[in-house]
Design an enzyme around this catalytic site. Sequence first.
Site, PDB file in Angstrom:
ATOM      1  N   GLN A  59     -42.757  63.828  26.017  1.00 53.86           N
ATOM      2  CA  GLN A  59     -41.281  63.889  26.367  1.00 53.86           C
ATOM      3  C   GLN A  59     -41.006  64.719  27.848  1.00 53.86           C
ATOM      4  O   GLN A  59     -40.794  65.910  27.894  1.00 53.86           O
ATOM      5  CB  GLN A  59     -41.088  64.296  24.901  1.00 53.86           C
ATOM      6  N   CYS A 119     -31.033  65.266  25.247  1.00 50.83           N
ATOM      7  CA  CYS A 119     -30.308  66.459  25.515  1.00 50.83           C
ATOM      8  C   CYS A 119     -29.061  66.209  25.913  1.00 50.83           C
ATOM      9  O   CYS A 119     -28.503  66.346  26.877  1.00 50.83           O
ATOM     10  CB  CYS A 119     -31.625  67.196  26.524  1.00 50.83           C
TER      11      CYS A 119
END
Length: 109
Positions: free
Chosen positions: A36, A65
């Site tokens: 990721q 995020c």
Amino acid sequence: LAFTPMIHARLFCETPSYEEKFWKTPPAQDRPLVAQFCGGDPQFLVKAAMKIQHEVDAIDINCGCPQGIARRGKYGAFLLEDPDQLVKCVTALVKHVSVPVCVKVRILP
């Protein structure tokens, strides 16, 4: 299915101590494994992914995020605000890596 922690693509490419901290050959039981990455620069995403593509089963661009640092860096959920740049990132990765590419998305209010 296992995911790595979110790895900052530029730092992974430019800072050996960062790479050492965030990447070690994964144990065999951590499969399938998805690396990721966060970042909004296709060149860094490709370079980072190419370093480890033969040790993972897929590459994920983290567009989830919501933290302030992601806003300042124009990555994470905030990369969704620039869809043309996101498409450039995905296109570059698909063109240059040998594993599947996916995008984790978080829609912010």
